[in-house]
Design a protein around this motif. Structure first.
Motif, PDB file in Angstrom:
ATOM      1  N   UNK A 143      10.810  -5.772   9.687  1.00 57.62           N
ATOM      2  CA  UNK A 143      10.994  -5.540   8.250  1.00 57.62           C
ATOM      3  C   UNK A 143      11.306  -4.063   8.015  1.00 57.62           C
ATOM      4  N   UNK A 144      12.262  -3.816   7.114  1.00 54.15           N
ATOM      5  CA  UNK A 144      12.624  -2.439   6.774  1.00 54.15           C
ATOM      6  C   UNK A 144      11.721  -1.984   5.621  1.00 54.15           C
ATOM      7  N   UNK A 145      10.505  -1.580   5.951  1.00 50.74           N
ATOM      8  CA  UNK A 145       9.443  -1.369   4.964  1.00 50.74           C
ATOM      9  C   UNK A 145       9.794  -0.328   3.902  1.00 50.74           C
ATOM     10  N   UNK A 146      10.309   0.817   4.336  1.00 47.63           N
ATOM     11  CA  UNK A 146      10.575   1.887   3.366  1.00 47.63           C
ATOM     12  C   UNK A 146      12.067   2.131   3.143  1.00 47.63           C
ATOM     13  N   UNK A 147      12.927   1.515   3.959  1.00 46.72           N
ATOM     14  CA  UNK A 147      14.363   1.750   3.828  1.00 46.72           C
ATOM     15  C   UNK A 147      15.039   0.793   2.863  1.00 46.72           C
ATOM     16  N   UNK A 148      14.342  -0.271   2.494  1.00 44.32           N
ATOM     17  CA  UNK A 148      14.892  -1.251   1.571  1.00 44.32           C
ATOM     18  C   UNK A 148      14.369  -0.922   0.165  1.00 44.32           C
ATOM     19  N   UNK A 149      15.282  -0.565  -0.769  1.00 45.57           N
ATOM     20  CA  UNK A 149      14.815  -0.161  -2.104  1.00 45.57           C
ATOM     21  C   UNK A 149      13.944  -1.226  -2.776  1.00 45.57           C
ATOM     22  N   UNK A 150      14.229  -2.493  -2.482  1.00 41.47           N
ATOM     23  CA  UNK A 150      13.468  -3.559  -3.136  1.00 41.47           C
ATOM     24  C   UNK A 150      12.046  -3.654  -2.587  1.00 41.47           C
ATOM     25  N   UNK A 151      11.839  -3.152  -1.388  1.00 43.56           N
ATOM     26  CA  UNK A 151      10.542  -3.313  -0.727  1.00 43.56           C
ATOM     27  C   UNK A 151       9.734  -2.009  -0.689  1.00 43.56           C
ATOM     28  N   UNK A 152      10.415  -0.885  -0.864  1.00 46.04           N
ATOM     29  CA  UNK A 152       9.755   0.413  -0.650  1.00 46.04           C
ATOM     30  C   UNK A 152       8.562   0.625  -1.588  1.00 46.04           C
ATOM     31  N   UNK A 153       8.729   0.282  -2.877  1.00 47.59           N
ATOM     32  CA  UNK A 153       7.628   0.503  -3.837  1.00 47.59           C
ATOM     33  C   UNK A 153       6.450  -0.398  -3.481  1.00 47.59           C
ATOM     34  N   UNK A 211       5.651  -1.604  -0.576  1.00 49.33           N
ATOM     35  CA  UNK A 211       4.994  -1.131   0.651  1.00 49.33           C
ATOM     36  C   UNK A 211       4.120   0.083   0.353  1.00 49.33           C
ATOM     37  N   UNK A 212       4.664   0.997  -0.459  1.00 44.20           N
ATOM     38  CA  UNK A 212       3.887   2.188  -0.812  1.00 44.20           C
ATOM     39  C   UNK A 212       2.631   1.781  -1.594  1.00 44.20           C
ATOM     40  N   UNK A 213       2.793   0.810  -2.484  1.00 47.89           N
ATOM     41  CA  UNK A 213       1.640   0.336  -3.261  1.00 47.89           C
ATOM     42  C   UNK A 213       0.600  -0.296  -2.340  1.00 47.89           C
ATOM     43  N   UNK A 214       1.057  -1.021  -1.333  1.00 52.85           N
ATOM     44  CA  UNK A 214       0.123  -1.664  -0.402  1.00 52.85           C
ATOM     45  C   UNK A 214      -0.684  -0.619   0.368  1.00 52.85           C
ATOM     46  N   UNK A 215      -0.012   0.450   0.791  1.00 52.95           N
ATOM     47  CA  UNK A 215      -0.715   1.526   1.505  1.00 52.95           C
ATOM     48  C   UNK A 215      -1.746   2.162   0.577  1.00 52.95           C
ATOM     49  N   UNK A 216      -1.348   2.366  -0.667  1.00 50.88           N
ATOM     50  CA  UNK A 216      -2.243   2.959  -1.662  1.00 50.88           C
ATOM     51  C   UNK A 216      -3.469   2.062  -1.886  1.00 50.88           C
ATOM     52  N   UNK A 217      -3.199   0.764  -2.038  1.00 47.48           N
ATOM     53  CA  UNK A 217      -4.301  -0.187  -2.261  1.00 47.48           C
ATOM     54  C   UNK A 217      -5.252  -0.161  -1.067  1.00 47.48           C
ATOM     55  N   UNK A 218      -4.681  -0.087   0.138  1.00 44.22           N
ATOM     56  CA  UNK A 218      -5.510  -0.051   1.356  1.00 44.22           C
ATOM     57  C   UNK A 218      -6.483   1.126   1.295  1.00 44.22           C
TER      58      UNK A 218
END
Lengths: 292, 412
Positions: free
Chosen positions: A144-154, A156-163
């Motif tokens: 998965x392109x976690x941070x390189x895909x504009x649709x997924x980047x936010x 993924x960042x939110x998931x890290x924050x929630x963690x």
């Protein structure tokens, strides 16, 4: 002024003075900077330019894009943190053995620096050599392109924050749950109320003050989020993860315009203040209706 | 040591003549520099004990990623006294730092110590803002960008001589290499701005014309951006839109990429069997197909807001580290020279035959626009490139916005 009132002010004076120095001065100075012509190249407040910097910042379409993104980001993360945090807090309430160990493990993310957390997750989620994509590939899935895909980047960042942030919510809610009286539950059991009914009609109403504090603190935290986009994405791809605090940073340090950065920061502060006041107003209104 | 101490004290007196500040003797000064965490820094670091032994001056390098350097330096340079008393300055800041009055003019110190200024490649002085006798920054190393590619995967085929041909090849090579036909650093800001500049120059475009008029939004510019977007989507590794220099280096080192357009001094590090066994001995360097690449460089500076003794110690270091014998010692470890002699040294060429190719890469290099807001412009351009590559903006619109951004920044 009555004697009691004077005594009250006398006792409060040292604390209030400290607050004025520690919080009031930087805020006032930032406000002055926001109305000045101060840049990193010309480190002077004069001449003062009134609201010109605010007009410039508010006239930038990217500012509104960053604001809207920040609102969405805060709602996603705070909701995630609250739901997961409440579930974990309730599970921990049922635990009888090793409770301290569970709490210790849960507080590890909270004790870590956000920069360290971001760096760790950046490595774990690295698309080509990162552990998580390697595991996915090992299981037969595509990486998965976690941070390189504009649709997924936010997301993924939110998931890290929630963690990272959920453990704080767990601690607050667990303390709130532990302080709830047992009698209403015993009465509800006698009346035949199930676990779900007890949760919605006893636990949630009684937990509301603590839950409100947790939500407000996290809302403020999430509106200020800066570390994660800085390390994980630099606001990209495109502007996909450019939140308001990162927008203010860019204006101040890349654009060398401390004044515009300060103006953007003041707008951010006003938004957070307005949200906090609105949240408590709604809460009090609801409490007033409930008790009335 | 006594002789050196005398020279340092002499330089102190020279600097103290203009800035009568009190402080410890230069030899007691500890020099602190914020350095990019790249092979060049490690090379210099390995030689630091020689400098300390010679002068008594200790030197501490704080190594961080490029992305964090500008802000840390600016905060120190605008403070009453800078914590860093020796500066490594990127050419992208060579407009901003001197314009803001943050750097000491090194011209008087260079003349007093009779440094051989003619030994430096003239283009490096232009890049770092020398104006006649005024020298804000002394060149440290160049970072011209070239094509580093896998000879084993290319086999006997020749490299294409056009950018279009190369992008076709990179797309074709992606499945052969594993992860990428071209390992790309698409993170917005410095990484993608530097990388795109190679596409722009190789396609025949430029940012400015000789009269400093913005010419980015041109036929060549659109061709360059179209090829850049194609390479990003079809030849690059997964996640390239958020990748930086370190990411591309790791993929190349792991043997997962056919090529990378990067700083030529990456080659000695990648060609090292101890560090990158998967690719060592299988790499070559070439000018970016199309004939031009991005050229940049780092230099040494001395902040104004430090004591005269610190300035003298910093100058003693600059003089030492750019002296012919130290430059040669650095070159033998893979240094990217800024002095002509190192490129022609027989011992250096015997150890690194591709220094001849590196010389061509440096000679073919063109520069990103250097002005007060270069760092800000990287962000403006980088955002548009990132939006075009991720499908958030059309190529024409992104290029037009990038050109307008450059004109606006230059008029600031």
């Amino acid at each position: 002024m009555s004697r009691t009132s004077r005594t009250g002010w006398a006792f409060a004076a040292p604390g209030l003075s400290l607050l004025v120095i520690v919080m009031g001065f930087p805020l006032a100075y930032a406000a002055l900077m926001a109305m000045s012509s101060m840049t990193l190249r010309s480190f002077r407040l004069s001449p003062l330019v009134g609201l010109e910097n605010f007009t410039r910042v508010l006239g930038d379409p990217l500012f509104w894009q960053a604001t809207w993104l920040t609102v969405r980001y805060a709602v996603i993360t705070v909701t995630g943190e609250f739901v997961i945090g409440l579930a974990l807090a309730m599970m921990l309430q049922k635990v009888l053995r090793w409770k301290a160990v569970y709490f210790a493990i849960l507080t590890i993310p909270m004790a870590m620096s956000p920069i360290a957390v971001a760096l760790i997750w950046r490595m774990l989620l690295q698309p080509n050599l990162g552990v998580i994509n390697q595991m996915l590939r090992g299981l037969g899935f595509d990486g998965v392109d976690w941070f390189g895909d504009p649709a997924l980047a936010v997301a993924t960042m939110a998931a890290v924050d929630i963690w990272q942030q959920t453990s704080f919510v767990v601690l607050l809610l667990a303390a709130g749950l532990a302080s709830l009286p047992r009698e209403p539950y015993e009465a509800a059991e006698v009346d035949g109320a199930g676990a779900v009914q007890q949760f919605f009609y006893i636990t949630m109403p009684m937990l509301r003050p603590v839950a409100a504090i947790a939500v407000v603190i996290q809302l403020i935290n999430e509106f200020r989020t800066y570390d994660l986009p800085y390390v994980l994405t630099r606001g990209g791809p495109g502007n996909a993860t450019e939140v308001l605090s990162y927008f203010a940073y860019r204006r101040a340090f890349l654009g060398l315009s401390l004044n515009e950065g300060a103006a953007a920061s003041w707008v951010l502060l006003m938004i957070v203040l307005a949200l906090t006041v609105a949240f408590f107003w709604l809460l009090e209104r609801r409490d007033g209706r409930s008790s009335g | 040591m006594t002789r050196n101490l005398t020279r340092i004290l002499g330089a102190t007196a020279l600097v103290a003549g203009t800035l009568p500040l009190a402080g410890p003797a230069a030899a007691e000064v500890t020099l602190r520099a914020l350095m990019e965490d790249v092979p060049e820094t490690s090379i210099i670091e390995s030689l630091l004990p020689q400098f300390t032994e010679k002068t008594g001056i200790k030197v501490e390098f704080e190594k961080i990623g490029y992305g964090d350097m500008h802000d840390k330096l600016v905060l120190q340079l605008t403070a009453p006294e800078s914590f860093y008393n020796l500066l490594s300055v990127d050419f992208l800041w060579a407009g901003e730092f001197p314009d803001a009055g943050w750097l000491e003019d090194l011209g008087p110190m260079a003349r007093a110590s009779q440094m051989n200024l003619d030994g430096f490649i003239p283009a490096m002085w232009d890049l770092l803002g020398r104006d006649g006798d005024t020298i804000p920054i002394v060149p440290m190393y160049n970072y011209s960008m070239g094509l580093i590619y896998r000879t084993d995967l290319l086999a006997d085929r020749p490299l294409p001589d056009t950018l279009e041909g190369f992008v076709d090849l990179a797309v074709e090579m992606k499945p052969v290499a594993g992860s990428a036909g071209l390992a790309m650093q698409g993170q917005r800001g410095d990484p993608n701005s530097m990388e795109f500049s190679n596409f722009l120059f190789a396609a025949g475009g430029d940012y400015l014309d000789p009269e400093n008029k913005v010419v980015l939004d041109s036929e060549a510019g659109r061709k360059a951006l179209a090829l850049y977007v194609r390479a990003m989507n079809e030849a690059a590794q997964q996640g390239a839109l958020n990748a930086n220099l370190d990411d591309t280096r790791r993929i190349m080192c792991a043997g997962e990429a056919f090529s990378m357009i990067s700083y030529w001094w990456m080659l000695p590090a990648l060609d090292n069997p101890a560090e990158c066994p998967a690719v060592a001995g299988k790499l070559a360097l070439a000018v970016v197909p199309g004939g031009h690449g991005e050229s940049g460089g780092w230099g040494w500076g001395i902040p104004r807001n430090i004591s005269a003794e610190e300035k003298a110690a910093a100058w003693a270091f600059i003089e030492w580290v750019q002296s012919p014998e130290i430059v040669k010692a650095r070159a033998l470890q893979g240094h990217a020279p800024v002095q002509t002699a190192a490129f022609q040294d027989a011992e250096v060429l015997a150890k690194f035959p591709y220094y001849a190719d590196a010389g061509q890469v440096v000679a073919a290099g063109k520069s990103f626009p250097i002005f007060t807001y270069s760092a800000q412009y990287e962000d403006v351009l980088g955002t548009q490139l990132s939006m075009a590559a991720s499908g958030q903006a059309r190529i024409e619109d992104a290029l037009s916005a990038a050109a307008k951004g450059l004109a606006d920044q230059m008029a600031h």
